[in-house]
Motif scaffolding. Structure first.
Motif, PDB file in Angstrom:
ATOM      1  N   ILE A 284     -60.123 -17.683   9.686  1.00 59.90           N
ATOM      2  CA  ILE A 284     -61.389 -17.721  10.289  1.00 59.90           C
ATOM      3  C   ILE A 284     -62.382 -18.241   9.183  1.00 59.90           C
ATOM      4  CG2 ILE A 284     -63.378 -16.263  11.156  1.00 59.90           C
ATOM      5  CD1 ILE A 284     -60.907 -14.193  12.125  1.00 59.90           C
ATOM      6  N   ARG A 285     -62.887 -19.611   9.316  1.00 55.58           N
ATOM      7  CA  ARG A 285     -63.694 -19.919   8.226  1.00 55.58           C
ATOM      8  C   ARG A 285     -64.972 -19.001   7.792  1.00 55.58           C
ATOM      9  NH1 ARG A 285     -65.095 -26.295   9.089  1.00 55.58           N
ATOM     10  NH2 ARG A 285     -65.844 -25.629  11.092  1.00 55.58           N
ATOM     11  N   PRO A 286     -64.793 -18.975   6.547  1.00 55.34           N
ATOM     12  CA  PRO A 286     -64.581 -19.929   5.303  1.00 55.34           C
ATOM     13  C   PRO A 286     -63.405 -19.236   4.752  1.00 55.34           C
ATOM     14  CG  PRO A 286     -66.458 -18.448   4.457  1.00 55.34           C
ATOM     15  CD  PRO A 286     -66.007 -18.165   5.792  1.00 55.34           C
ATOM     16  N   ASP A 287     -62.848 -18.358   5.000  1.00 54.39           N
ATOM     17  CA  ASP A 287     -61.825 -17.635   4.146  1.00 54.39           C
ATOM     18  C   ASP A 287     -60.265 -17.477   4.767  1.00 54.39           C
ATOM     19  OD1 ASP A 287     -63.917 -16.820   2.253  1.00 54.39           O
ATOM     20  OD2 ASP A 287     -64.434 -15.118   3.509  1.00 54.39           O
ATOM     21  N   ILE A 288     -59.428 -17.118   3.961  1.00 53.47           N
ATOM     22  CA  ILE A 288     -58.047 -17.053   4.524  1.00 53.47           C
ATOM     23  C   ILE A 288     -57.951 -15.543   4.677  1.00 53.47           C
ATOM     24  CG2 ILE A 288     -55.634 -16.972   3.869  1.00 53.47           C
ATOM     25  CD1 ILE A 288     -56.248 -19.490   2.285  1.00 53.47           C
ATOM     26  N   GLN A 289     -57.347 -15.164   5.888  1.00 52.06           N
ATOM     27  CA  GLN A 289     -56.887 -13.639   5.986  1.00 52.06           C
ATOM     28  C   GLN A 289     -55.568 -13.385   6.163  1.00 52.06           C
ATOM     29  OE1 GLN A 289     -59.297 -15.419   8.310  1.00 52.06           O
ATOM     30  NE2 GLN A 289     -60.951 -15.052   7.062  1.00 52.06           N
ATOM     31  N   ILE A 290     -54.913 -12.296   6.098  1.00 56.95           N
ATOM     32  CA  ILE A 290     -53.670 -11.978   6.270  1.00 56.95           C
ATOM     33  C   ILE A 290     -53.479 -10.566   7.037  1.00 56.95           C
ATOM     34  CG2 ILE A 290     -53.809 -10.369   4.229  1.00 56.95           C
ATOM     35  CD1 ILE A 290     -51.118 -11.374   3.344  1.00 56.95           C
TER      36      ILE A 290
END
Length: 343
Positions: free
Chosen positions: A188-194
């Motif tokens: 989900i912009r702007p980051d990377i999630q896990i």
């Protein structure tokens, strides 16, 4: 600095109707000396399907199908199946891709046991509007203002008369279970999630509501260096090494001439992948050659899959959203360099 070799273009568009406007962003699965390529094939009008080609070794094309391997079959993917990634756990291939209906872009999953027949499981990321996302996520702490910029300004305001869901792309599974769980990245912009779950069936509306209530706890990586200052996103499936999970991702620099997409590298902890161990402070490689600088979208190298031959890591990427190219690097050299930049 890492020594990267640009191996060149291996697949370009053809006169076939389903791929007459570009081929890009391939899913890669290596089995011995064979490399299977499941690539995004674009026909004029920006409609995407998944094409198939096979390599002998890292670069030699020995087979290429003349019709799509996977086509849109549901309303949520009616405008295209985009940017696939693939891994194999036990005897099951997990193919993830972005389902695009002309407005919404959402991470979806299909599985196969033979790379011929695929069972679609549909969208597996949260189905929420930006307002719903913001309401839940703000409960767990203040959100970076970029979330508002990318989802309200870029997505919602472009489609004022139609419902726009929260865009959630770059869905990428780890190639094995970790502590008995399936683990995947999403963006989900702007980051990377896990995310980690025991079973895909756990990904219910209630699961995602709880996940979003604690959203800040699930952010894996954020922009850090100049070449990725705009936003970041997942690239290739994680590669297991003794030093950690090697992540080849993409970073975007918002320049006066537009976005510039680079390939980037980081290491995550093997047992605890939400823990970032190191990150290169410079791009692994960036757009430099004519076919990376000019295309459907200029200034793009977009890594989506890898293969390993004789200690050399081959990175397959979309070049300027128009064609598929390969870069290679000595894997041990890359790991050694990453370990110089421990966090």
């Amino acid at each position: 600095m890492i020594s990267i070799k640009k191996e060149g273009i291996i697949l370009s568009e053809t006169d076939l109707d389903f791929e007459n406007d570009g081929v890009l962003n391939p899913a890669i699965i290596q089995e011995g000396n064979t490399v299977h390529i499941l690539y995004r094939a674009v026909r004029r009008g920006n409609y995407s399907t998944i094409g198939y080609a096979k390599l002998e070794g890292p670069l030699k094309v020995v087979e290429r199908k003349k019709e799509p391997l996977i086509i849109p079959t549901t309303d949520d993917e009616i405008h295209g199946i985009e940017d696939p990634r693939i891994i194999k756990i036990d005897n099951i291939y997990y193919l993830t891709y972005c389902a695009y209906d002309g407005i919404n872009a959402l991470g979806s999953l299909a599985t196969s046991t033979d790379l011929i027949h695929f069972e679609k499981h549909g969208v597996i990321v949260p189905l929420v509007t930006y307002k719903e996302f913001y309401k839940l996520a703000e409960c767990g702490g203040h959100l970076n203002e970029k979330y508002k910029r990318f989802h309200i300004h870029n997505n919602i305001e472009k489609n004022p008369n139609k419902e726009s869901l929260l865009w959630d792309k770059n869905l990428i599974f780890f190639p094995r279970t970790i502590e008995g769980k399936l683990t995947f990245l999403h963006r989900i912009r702007p980051d990377i999630q896990i995310v980690s779950v025991k079973n895909i069936k756990e990904l219910t509306k209630e699961f995602w509501e709880d996940y979003l209530l604690h959203f800040n706890e699930h952010i894996l990586m954020t922009s850090k260096h100049e070449h990725e200052i705009g936003y970041i996103g997942g690239g290739c499936p994680p590669i297991e090494t003794k030093a950690g999970w090697l992540i080849i991702y993409h970073g975007v620099h918002d320049t006066s001439e537009g976005y510039v997409y680079s390939a980037c590298a980081a290491l995550l902890d093997l047992r605890d992948p939400p823990k970032e161990l190191s990150r290169l402070p410079y791009p692994l490689f960036k757009p430099e050659l004519p076919w990376e600088l000019t295309g459907y979208v200029n200034n793009v190298v977009f890594p989506t899959g890898t293969a390993l031959f004789d200690g050399r890591l081959y990175i397959y990427y979309g070049a300027a959203d128009k064609r598929i190219a390969v870069a290679s690097v000595d894997l041990e050299e890359l790991i050694t360099e990453l370990l110089h930049f421990k966090i």
